[in-house]
Design an enzyme around this catalytic site. Sequence first.
Site, PDB file in Angstrom:
ATOM      1  N   ASP A   1      38.432   0.897 -43.521  1.00  0.00           N
ATOM      2  CA  ASP A   1      38.143   2.328 -43.353  1.00  0.00           C
ATOM      3  C   ASP A   1      39.196   3.165 -44.064  1.00  0.00           C
ATOM      4  O   ASP A   1      38.883   4.165 -44.728  1.00  0.00           O
ATOM      5  CB  ASP A   1      38.135   2.715 -41.872  1.00  0.00           C
ATOM      6  CG  ASP A   1      37.067   1.992 -41.079  1.00  0.00           C
ATOM      7  OD1 ASP A   1      37.251   0.788 -40.807  1.00  0.00           O
ATOM      8  OD2 ASP A   1      36.044   2.622 -40.737  1.00  0.00           O
TER       9      ASP A   1
ATOM     10  N   ASP B   1      35.713   4.009 -37.709  1.00  0.00           N
ATOM     11  CA  ASP B   1      36.411   3.372 -36.599  1.00  0.00           C
ATOM     12  C   ASP B   1      37.837   2.944 -36.980  1.00  0.00           C
ATOM     13  O   ASP B   1      38.446   2.141 -36.283  1.00  0.00           O
ATOM     14  CB  ASP B   1      35.609   2.187 -36.042  1.00  0.00           C
ATOM     15  CG  ASP B   1      35.323   1.110 -37.080  1.00  0.00           C
ATOM     16  OD1 ASP B   1      35.468   1.365 -38.292  1.00  0.00           O
ATOM     17  OD2 ASP B   1      34.937  -0.004 -36.679  1.00  0.00           O
TER      18      ASP B   1
HETATM   19 CA   LIG Z   1      34.898   0.333 -40.316  1.00  0.00          CA
END
Ligand SMILES: [Ca+2]
Length: 319
Positions: free
Chosen positions: A16, A11
């Site tokens: 990330d 996401d």
């Molecule tokens: Ca994430």
Amino acid sequence: MSKRTLILDSDGGVDDAQALILLVANGRAPDIITTVFGNVGRDQATTNLLAVTAHLGVSIPVHRGADRPLTQPVIDAKYVHGDDGLGGAPRPATQDDHASDDAIGVLIRTFKAAAAKGEKADILMIGPLTNLALALRLDPAITAGIGTLTIMGGTVYGRGNSTPAAEFNIYADPEAADIVLTCGVETVLVPWEACVAHYMDGTRVDALFDGTAPSMVRDFSQALVNHYRGVRTKHQAPDNMLYVDPLAAAVVIDPSIVKKSIRASSSVALAPGITRGMTLVDPSGRLGTPKITFVEEVDVAKVDALYAVSVAYTPTKKT
Ligand SMILES: [Ca+2]
């Protein structure tokens, strides 16, 4: 032996980005990236991951997936990740376009192709679990082609972050999480409590960056981590870098870093109220769902070493 195909489902938030750098720098670059709403909207997440691949000098196809949960309204975590999802970290001058809007189809075709060859593909999920849930709904037989499913999400001792009971990636789409956690594939969950317990303190973070030659990747990583440290200290949390998504990536790179874990049946609380999005942990197996692995402790020194490699990464070629 060649490595299994690896899919990264993400996401597109601050951690990330760090997880993707960790994977590429440590020789486990994903073959495919699929994107999902979560920390920010799906389209911003997609742009962010393409920014990271551009900084890394790699071309990895990025496919856009779900922009909303299965049933409930969309939530985000911009209060942690900033409006752009990367805490305002520097952007590359140019970046690739996304490869398609068919992440769900890509997941289905990749796992079916692996199964047809008697192989399996691994998937690391570091956002809400919506894309894989949709793929499983359309074609439950894809489980035959799924190797290890590694997830950053959920809780093991019932202590969440979005709510007292629920962790963000599960809380963002509990119905999807329930489908994924009970689908019967080999699953390793890196829960929120493990993410809180494994970190690098701010002094060591500063020493690491000070001791690493300046580069685009180093400077980008430093902007990401310093944004996150700032959010934490603003909320009176200790000045340290929780790994979170990179911790799950580290488990994919080197599964031997896991020192303690629990095998348990699981399911996700779906009823409205204070437990919605909580991951039930049932070592007794009475729940009847397939047992999955909940990580409790890892060798954090090994994670630190993987992270140091990622900070020092310099692109060798533009592919
Ligand atoms: Ca994430």
